[in-house]
Design an enzyme around this catalytic site. Structure first.
Site, PDB file in Angstrom:
ATOM      1  N   SER A 132       5.511   8.289 -14.158  1.00 32.70           N
ATOM      2  CA  SER A 132       6.880   8.254 -13.641  1.00 32.70           C
ATOM      3  C   SER A 132       7.788   8.909 -14.668  1.00 32.70           C
ATOM      4  CB  SER A 132       7.327   6.799 -13.420  1.00 32.70           C
ATOM      5  OG  SER A 132       8.729   6.709 -13.219  1.00 32.70           O
ATOM      6  N   TYR A 145       7.932  -1.748 -16.609  1.00 35.26           N
ATOM      7  CA  TYR A 145       7.555  -0.529 -15.900  1.00 35.26           C
ATOM      8  C   TYR A 145       7.590   0.677 -16.841  1.00 35.26           C
ATOM      9  CZ  TYR A 145       7.578   2.953 -12.096  1.00 35.26           C
ATOM     10  OH  TYR A 145       7.287   4.000 -11.255  1.00 35.26           O
ATOM     11  N   LYS A 149       4.456   3.027 -18.056  1.00 31.90           N
ATOM     12  CA  LYS A 149       4.416   4.458 -17.753  1.00 31.90           C
ATOM     13  C   LYS A 149       4.350   5.305 -19.015  1.00 31.90           C
ATOM     14  CE  LYS A 149       4.418   3.821 -13.336  1.00 31.90           C
ATOM     15  NZ  LYS A 149       3.233   4.141 -12.518  1.00 31.90           N
TER      16      LYS A 149
END
Length: 253
Positions: A132, A145, A149
């Site tokens: 991402s 998150y 990533k």
């Protein structure tokens, strides 16, 4: 070029777009997903497997089945992931942190770990990790998150170095904000956390790109098919954003 591809989380969303794009390009498709209903909606000529990518036994079983059925693999799309919590870091529970890293980072690790012997044995292939743009910038309110990533980016670059001598390439695709149900959930949660409307949050994300818009799943799928193909035979170790060019990852409204 055609070949054999495994796509995790391939029964819906970005993964489904990838599966359809590889299928259209003449590849044999194997989809692994945690959602049995979505798997049931896949075309009958695709191979499917219900798999939780954080379960090493289940992941190993898929690669054993692929080896038995196909005798090899030409591309792995380690695409499975979850959004994780939307909260300031002091409000994130350890359980939510661990779950987010388990599916995103550990899932990518387990899939690449069990794909590697097969790829090295045949001396060719491509590994694609879906990370991402959160793995390229700081990402307020999304610490688990972003951490996952960033870890996936490091994993991908390391794999490129380890596997290159064996004729295997590895690249990391970093989608920006992708239109669809998953991003809608993020928008709603972030709006609640910031005391804003969903449309304000959406506008903020879109205005943070030079092209002023979200990307679509097909954009990610097109990049995956290219990177797995012979047209990208010397593209490895790269972190490629498909995001409409992020110029401000945290625009203030």
């Amino acid at each position: 070029m055609s070949g054999r591809v495994l796509i995790t989380a391939g029964a819906s969303g970005v993964g489904r777009a990838m599966a359809e794009a590889f299928d259209a390009a003449g590849w044999q498709v194997w989809v692994a997903d945690v959602d049995p209903k979505a798997l049931g909606d896949c075309p009958s000529h695709w191979m499917t497997a219900e798999v939780d990518v954080s379960d090493e036994g289940a992941v190993a079983g898929v690669f054993e089945a692929i080896d038995a059925k196909w005798g090899g693999l030409d591309a792995l799309c380690a695409n499975a992931g979850i959004a994780g919590p939307t909260a300031m870091v002091e409000d994130v529970t350890l359980k939510d942190w661990q779950t987010c890293l388990s599916v995103n980072l550990e899932g990518a690790f387990l899939c690449t770990k069990h794909a590697t012997p097969m790829l090295k044995r045949q001396g060719s292939g491509a590994v694609l990790i879906t990370a991402s743009t959160a793995g390229q910038y700081g990402y307020p309110n999304r610490a688990p998150y972003a951490a996952a990533k960033w870890g996936m980016v490091g994993l991908g670059k390391t794999l490129a170095m380890e596997l290159g001598p064996h004729g295997v390439r590895c690249n990391v695709i970093c989608p920006g904000s992708v239109e669809g149900p998953r991003m809608e959930g993020v928008l709603q949660r972030e709006a609640a956390a910031k005391g804003m409307t969903r449309d304000q949050v959406y506008a903020g994300y879109a205005s943070g790109t030079s092209m002023g818009r979200f990307v679509e799943a097909q954009d990610i799928a097109n990049m995956a098919v290219f990177l797995a193909s012979d047209a990208a035979r010397l593209v490895s170790g790269q972190v490629i954003a498909v995001d409409g060019h992020t110029v401000n990852p945290d625009p203030k409204l």
